[in-house]
Scaffold this motif. Structure first.
Motif, mmCIF file in Angstrom:
data_model
loop_
_atom_site.group_PDB
_atom_site.id
_atom_site.type_symbol
_atom_site.label_atom_id
_atom_site.label_comp_id
_atom_site.label_asym_id
_atom_site.label_seq_id
_atom_site.Cartn_x
_atom_site.Cartn_y
_atom_site.Cartn_z
ATOM 1 N N ALA A 197 -25.149 79.001 149.509
ATOM 2 C CA ALA A 197 -24.401 79.984 148.732
ATOM 3 C C ALA A 197 -23.441 80.694 149.678
ATOM 4 O O ALA A 197 -23.865 81.248 150.702
ATOM 5 N N ARG A 231 -32.406 76.082 151.865
ATOM 6 C CA ARG A 231 -31.548 77.024 151.151
ATOM 7 C C ARG A 231 -30.927 78.018 152.140
ATOM 8 O O ARG A 231 -31.645 78.751 152.817
ATOM 9 N N GLN A 233 -28.577 81.154 152.123
ATOM 10 C CA GLN A 233 -27.900 82.182 151.339
ATOM 11 C C GLN A 233 -27.008 82.992 152.272
ATOM 12 O O GLN A 233 -27.477 83.793 153.060
ATOM 13 N N GLU A 235 -24.088 84.828 151.192
ATOM 14 C CA GLU A 235 -23.163 85.520 150.315
ATOM 15 C C GLU A 235 -22.393 86.597 151.078
ATOM 16 O O GLU A 235 -22.795 87.027 152.154
ATOM 17 N N HIS A 241 -27.269 88.365 144.866
ATOM 18 C CA HIS A 241 -27.791 87.002 144.768
ATOM 19 C C HIS A 241 -29.192 87.076 144.178
ATOM 20 O O HIS A 241 -30.115 87.617 144.788
ATOM 21 N N HIS A 261 -32.268 83.923 153.993
ATOM 22 C CA HIS A 261 -31.417 84.995 153.467
ATOM 23 C C HIS A 261 -30.619 85.571 154.627
ATOM 24 O O HIS A 261 -31.179 86.178 155.535
ATOM 25 N N SER A 267 -30.380 90.690 147.550
ATOM 26 C CA SER A 267 -30.770 89.301 147.289
ATOM 27 C C SER A 267 -32.244 89.250 146.913
ATOM 28 O O SER A 267 -33.067 90.002 147.439
ATOM 29 N N SER A 269 -34.919 85.937 145.931
ATOM 30 C CA SER A 269 -35.194 84.540 145.643
ATOM 31 C C SER A 269 -36.645 84.440 145.191
ATOM 32 O O SER A 269 -37.562 84.819 145.927
#
Length: 436
Positions: A197, A231, A233, A235, A241, A261, A267, A269
């Protein structure tokens, strides 16, 4: 914000998204498919009934969605065209989504990854098969409003190789994107999936760059199949998020995930993983790098529903400035799930006396032949290690960065796939400079 004000803000924020659904419903992909139109309508009603979760909901006790409910998000009315600066890809195949919409000119579409919107008839029976909308309002909202996402469907024994799914938010656009991604692996299939992301504007000016990225993933992992899900992240610092992942793993299958993250103002998840067949396995590891003003939440629900299943979870969090980290991890062992082997650990490194970590590991066990453990540690940088490095001529800033990276890379080293591990390690490198 008191409870009444929080409830009112939640209702007001939900109303804006419901209004958007009513305005878009005839233009959303798949409206010509009765099963999908019915699913969207049912999801919208489920979201209407629930609204956004508040801190009165136990699973959201530590995370306040006020920045979401108080903001006014729109939609990109026309596709975003033109060149975008994208991060380097670690995969031979990449699908790119900009503001939740597929960008063919930036993508390598084809087997095994394709645009979901272009192949929606093939998603019948898969889309919504394991995701919950009746008690998870963000999933209901995604189901109602998604426009596109990735579809990966691997046949028996197929090796899908390494695929990257890149979700980009264009600079300075106060939009809300709800991509929906579906992954199904038949018996014996293999896949390495790198999810990233990314914001085209990583450090927006004050008041700019606000957006919401709220993806939902569904993984159906067949017998003896194996998927690695890395993953990243990253952003922009003004972004929100909110991601939810579902995985159902059949006998001897493996869902191996790692979450990093490293961006966003707020955020969260959330992962719901069910080990549905004997000897199924799950690894839900991760790390959070949180700087001043950031809030990161890692919440997991691991359901042991079959015997002889191992699960492993280690989440490490580094917090600087006035940041807040959350870890909530629950392992639920059904009575039938004898000989379960579950391990869960949360470790936090505080770099500031203003940083805060909330850790809530949980075990709920109904079987009597199990081996399960959980724990949490919170600490600061080891002064003796810092002194050792500085005594050898290493500047304090560099020494701190080395210790922080060593703390995080210990978790990353557990990722078996080389491409996924390298992509994660690249983000971790120089973490102190980004957090300071």
């Amino acid at each position: 914000m008191n409870a009444l004000m929080e409830h009112n803000a939640s209702e007001a924020g939900a109303a804006g998204f419901l209004h958007r659904f009513e305005g878009l419903r005839e233009r959303l992909p798949g409206q010509g498919l009765p099963w999908l139109a019915s699913l969207r309508a049912r999801a919208a009603e489920a979201f209407r009934a629930q609204g956004f979760p508040t801190r009165k909901v136990e699973a959201w006790r530590y995370t306040d969605l006020a920045p979401l409910t108080q903001a006014g998000f729109g939609e990109p009315l026309t596709p975003v065209d033109g060149a975008l600066v994208l991060p380097r890809s670690a995969a031979p195949k990449r699908l790119v989504f900009v503001d939740g919409r597929f960008r063919e000119d930036l993508s390598d579409e084809g087997s095994p990854a394709r645009s979901l919107a272009r192949h929606l008839p093939e998603a019948e029976g898969l889309l919504g098969s394991i995701a919950r909308i009746d008690d998870l309002p963000l999933v209901a909202l995604n189901t109602a409003l998604f426009e596109d996402g990735a579809l990966i469907d691997l046949g028996e024994g197929v090796d899908g190789g390494v695929v990257e799914i890149l979700s980009v938010t264009s600079a300075g656009r106060p939009v809300a994107a709800h991509p929906r991604h579906l992954v199904r692996l038949a018996a014996g299939a293999r896949l390495v999936l790198i999810e990233r992301a990314w914001s085209a504007e990583q450090d927006p000016a004050e008041g700019e760059g606000r957006y919401l990225h709220s993806p939902v993933w569904e993984f159906v992992v067949g017998e003896d199949a194996h998927v690695t899900h890395a993953r990243l992240q990253q952003e922009g610092r003004a972004g929100l998020h909110l991601a939810t992942t579902f995985a159902r793993v059949k006998a001897s299958g493996t869902y191996d995930s790692f979450l990093l993250h490293a961006g966003a103002r707020l955020s969260r998840s959330e992962a719901h993983v069910t080990l549905a067949g004997p000897r199924a396995a799950a690894h839900l590891n991760g790390a959070q790098l949180l700087g001043d003003g950031q809030h990161g939440d890692c919440t997991t629900f691991l359901d042991h529903a079959a015997p002889d299943c191992p699960s492993r979870q280690t989440v490490k969090t580094v917090l600087a400035g006035k940041s807040r980290g959350v870890f909530q991890g629950k392992i639920h062992v059904h009575q039938v799930a004898q000989r379960t082997d579950g391990y869960q650990m949360n470790q936090a490194l505080l770099l500031s006396d203003q940083a805060e970590i909330d850790s809530k590991p949980q075990l709920e066990i109904y079987a009597d032949d199990v081996k399960c453990s959980h724990g949490a540690t919170v600490g600061e940088l080891d002064e003796s290690q810092l002194f050792y490095l500085r005594a050898r001529g290493i500047p304090e800033g560099v020494a701190r960065s080395m210790l922080i990276e060593a703390f995080l890379l210990e978790a990353v080293e557990g990722v078996a796939d080389e491409a996924a591990r390298a992509a994660l390690a690249e983000v971790v490198a120089g973490s102190w400079e980004r957090l300071a």
